[in-house]
Design a protein around this motif. Sequence first.
Motif, PDB file in Angstrom:
ATOM      1  N   SER A  74      21.493  29.924 -17.761  1.00 37.31           N
ATOM      2  CA  SER A  74      22.118  31.248 -17.964  1.00 37.31           C
ATOM      3  C   SER A  74      21.189  32.266 -18.616  1.00 37.31           C
ATOM      4  O   SER A  74      20.090  31.927 -19.066  1.00 37.31           O
ATOM      5  CB  SER A  74      23.431  31.172 -18.751  1.00 37.31           C
ATOM      6  N   ASP A  75      21.638  33.529 -18.640  1.00 35.44           N
ATOM      7  CA  ASP A  75      20.846  34.575 -19.277  1.00 35.44           C
ATOM      8  C   ASP A  75      21.743  35.477 -20.130  1.00 35.44           C
ATOM      9  O   ASP A  75      21.367  36.594 -20.439  1.00 35.44           O
ATOM     10  CB  ASP A  75      20.088  35.398 -18.218  1.00 35.44           C
ATOM     11  N   VAL A  76      22.904  34.982 -20.501  1.00 36.80           N
ATOM     12  CA  VAL A  76      23.860  35.856 -21.209  1.00 36.80           C
ATOM     13  C   VAL A  76      23.322  36.320 -22.565  1.00 36.80           C
ATOM     14  O   VAL A  76      23.477  37.492 -22.928  1.00 36.80           O
ATOM     15  CB  VAL A  76      25.253  35.189 -21.402  1.00 36.80           C
ATOM     16  N   ALA A  86      16.054  44.721 -28.487  1.00 36.65           N
ATOM     17  CA  ALA A  86      14.852  43.886 -28.639  1.00 36.65           C
ATOM     18  C   ALA A  86      14.169  43.705 -27.290  1.00 36.65           C
ATOM     19  O   ALA A  86      14.794  43.796 -26.240  1.00 36.65           O
ATOM     20  CB  ALA A  86      15.227  42.515 -29.201  1.00 36.65           C
ATOM     21  N   LYS A  87      12.859  43.436 -27.364  1.00 36.18           N
ATOM     22  CA  LYS A  87      12.134  42.994 -26.175  1.00 36.18           C
ATOM     23  C   LYS A  87      12.484  41.517 -25.992  1.00 36.18           C
ATOM     24  O   LYS A  87      12.500  40.756 -26.970  1.00 36.18           O
ATOM     25  CB  LYS A  87      10.636  43.156 -26.432  1.00 36.18           C
ATOM     26  N   VAL A  88      12.782  41.096 -24.779  1.00 34.44           N
ATOM     27  CA  VAL A  88      13.351  39.754 -24.646  1.00 34.44           C
ATOM     28  C   VAL A  88      12.779  38.991 -23.465  1.00 34.44           C
ATOM     29  O   VAL A  88      12.370  39.588 -22.453  1.00 34.44           O
ATOM     30  CB  VAL A  88      14.900  39.847 -24.541  1.00 34.44           C
ATOM     31  N   ILE A  89      12.729  37.676 -23.616  1.00 32.65           N
ATOM     32  CA  ILE A  89      12.464  36.793 -22.475  1.00 32.65           C
ATOM     33  C   ILE A  89      13.482  35.656 -22.538  1.00 32.65           C
ATOM     34  O   ILE A  89      13.827  35.181 -23.631  1.00 32.65           O
ATOM     35  CB  ILE A  89      11.014  36.251 -22.485  1.00 32.65           C
ATOM     36  N   GLN A  90      13.979  35.274 -21.372  1.00 30.82           N
ATOM     37  CA  GLN A  90      14.880  34.114 -21.282  1.00 30.82           C
ATOM     38  C   GLN A  90      14.056  32.899 -20.884  1.00 30.82           C
ATOM     39  O   GLN A  90      13.303  32.948 -19.907  1.00 30.82           O
ATOM     40  CB  GLN A  90      15.972  34.378 -20.240  1.00 30.82           C
ATOM     41  N   THR A  93      15.082  25.664 -20.261  1.00 30.31           N
ATOM     42  CA  THR A  93      14.407  24.434 -20.695  1.00 30.31           C
ATOM     43  C   THR A  93      14.508  23.325 -19.655  1.00 30.31           C
ATOM     44  O   THR A  93      13.978  22.234 -19.881  1.00 30.31           O
ATOM     45  CB  THR A  93      14.996  23.928 -22.028  1.00 30.31           C
ATOM     46  N   GLY A  94      15.206  23.585 -18.554  1.00 34.59           N
ATOM     47  CA  GLY A  94      15.302  22.565 -17.509  1.00 34.59           C
ATOM     48  C   GLY A  94      16.033  21.319 -17.980  1.00 34.59           C
ATOM     49  O   GLY A  94      15.641  20.206 -17.657  1.00 34.59           O
ATOM     50  N   GLY A  95      17.054  21.523 -18.778  1.00 42.90           N
ATOM     51  CA  GLY A  95      17.867  20.387 -19.229  1.00 42.90           C
ATOM     52  C   GLY A  95      17.476  19.877 -20.602  1.00 42.90           C
ATOM     53  O   GLY A  95      18.224  19.130 -21.233  1.00 42.90           O
ATOM     54  N   SER A  96      16.306  20.266 -21.079  1.00 42.69           N
ATOM     55  CA  SER A  96      15.873  19.779 -22.392  1.00 42.69           C
ATOM     56  C   SER A  96      16.705  20.428 -23.498  1.00 42.69           C
ATOM     57  O   SER A  96      17.050  21.605 -23.416  1.00 42.69           O
ATOM     58  CB  SER A  96      14.387  20.100 -22.574  1.00 42.69           C
ATOM     59  N   CYS A  97      16.981  19.651 -24.556  1.00 44.22           N
ATOM     60  CA  CYS A  97      17.891  20.123 -25.610  1.00 44.22           C
ATOM     61  C   CYS A  97      17.153  20.796 -26.765  1.00 44.22           C
ATOM     62  O   CYS A  97      17.729  21.038 -27.820  1.00 44.22           O
ATOM     63  CB  CYS A  97      18.712  18.953 -26.125  1.00 44.22           C
ATOM     64  N   HIS A  98      15.855  21.067 -26.588  1.00 41.64           N
ATOM     65  CA  HIS A  98      15.088  21.705 -27.665  1.00 41.64           C
ATOM     66  C   HIS A  98      13.873  22.394 -27.063  1.00 41.64           C
ATOM     67  O   HIS A  98      13.502  22.133 -25.923  1.00 41.64           O
ATOM     68  CB  HIS A  98      14.608  20.645 -28.665  1.00 41.64           C
ATOM     69  N   MET A  99      13.233  23.227 -27.863  1.00 38.06           N
ATOM     70  CA  MET A  99      11.944  23.826 -27.490  1.00 38.06           C
ATOM     71  C   MET A  99      10.832  23.029 -28.163  1.00 38.06           C
ATOM     72  O   MET A  99      10.974  22.609 -29.309  1.00 38.06           O
ATOM     73  CB  MET A  99      11.871  25.265 -27.978  1.00 38.06           C
ATOM     74  N   ASP A 100       9.722  22.847 -27.449  1.00 37.73           N
ATOM     75  CA  ASP A 100       8.545  22.276 -28.104  1.00 37.73           C
ATOM     76  C   ASP A 100       7.471  23.370 -28.212  1.00 37.73           C
ATOM     77  O   ASP A 100       7.680  24.509 -27.771  1.00 37.73           O
ATOM     78  CB  ASP A 100       8.059  21.000 -27.400  1.00 37.73           C
TER      79      ASP A 100
END
Length: 225
Positions: A74-76, A86-90, A93-100
């Motif tokens: 999503s991009d909500v 704000a300047k933004v990027i969506q 994660t392709g299913g991953s539950c966190h950012m690395d």
Amino acid sequence: MSNRDFEILETKERVLADNDKEAQRVRDILNEKKIVLINLMASPGAGKTTTLVRLISDLKDRYRIGVMEADVDSDVDARTVMAAGAKVIQLHTGGSCHMDADMTRRGLEGLGVDDLDIVFLENVGNLVCPAEFDVGADKRIMILSIPEGDDKPLKYPLMFTVSDLCMVGKMDTAPAFDFDMDAFCRRVHELNPAEEILQVSARTGEGFDKLEDWIVSVIETKKAK
Ligand SMILES: Nc1nc2c(ncn2[C@@H]2O[C@H](COP(=O)(O)OP(=O)(O)OP(=O)(O)O)[C@@H](O)[C@H]2O)c(=O)[nH]1
Ligand SMILES: [Mg+2]
């Protein structure tokens, strides 16, 4: 002496060690440019986006703010924070539950940070995995909202251990819940004596003066280095 004739590889340790190296790369890039990165973490629905919207509207005349919205899909939230200014990027994660850290570096590249003072990473809603991965942020802020309960430091200790600031969010809902603030603060400080705890409501604005002072001080300290 082991009686095994095969090897056991601790793959998780390797993943985290590789991530730490990448996190240092993110830090080096942002230190050179004197841009602050805040890793904002909380459960789904705890109030991360609503908090960002209030922060953007209060701080956007003073600082150039970027937001990386990390979600499984999503991009909500990206639409919401862009509308706030704000300047933004969506980031998906392709299913991953966190950012690395590698995903974060690529997100920063995609966002383009040269015209920014501060970037917020709204991490995937989760109190477990995001706590394990250093993304190279200057500070880690977490939100624990009142309806989630005062026992969460007992159940998700790492999140409280690694964060620098814990916002107790949705304070306006406190009359409807039996949240024991003293017990909560005691549990947090047993895990992390240095953690600052701020009581806030993104709905009413309670506590945002202190939250914004804290963030401004992080930005100004980095600029002065
Ligand atoms: N009463 C009250 N509601 C809030 C507050 N902050 C957020 N909410 C509501 O809580 C719900 C979830 O808020 P979000 O800001 O979308 O939460 P989030 O952490 O970004 O959620 P995800 O991105 O889905 O993980 C929305 O209905 C908000 O209006 C608050 O301070 N008080
Ligand atoms: Mg959100």
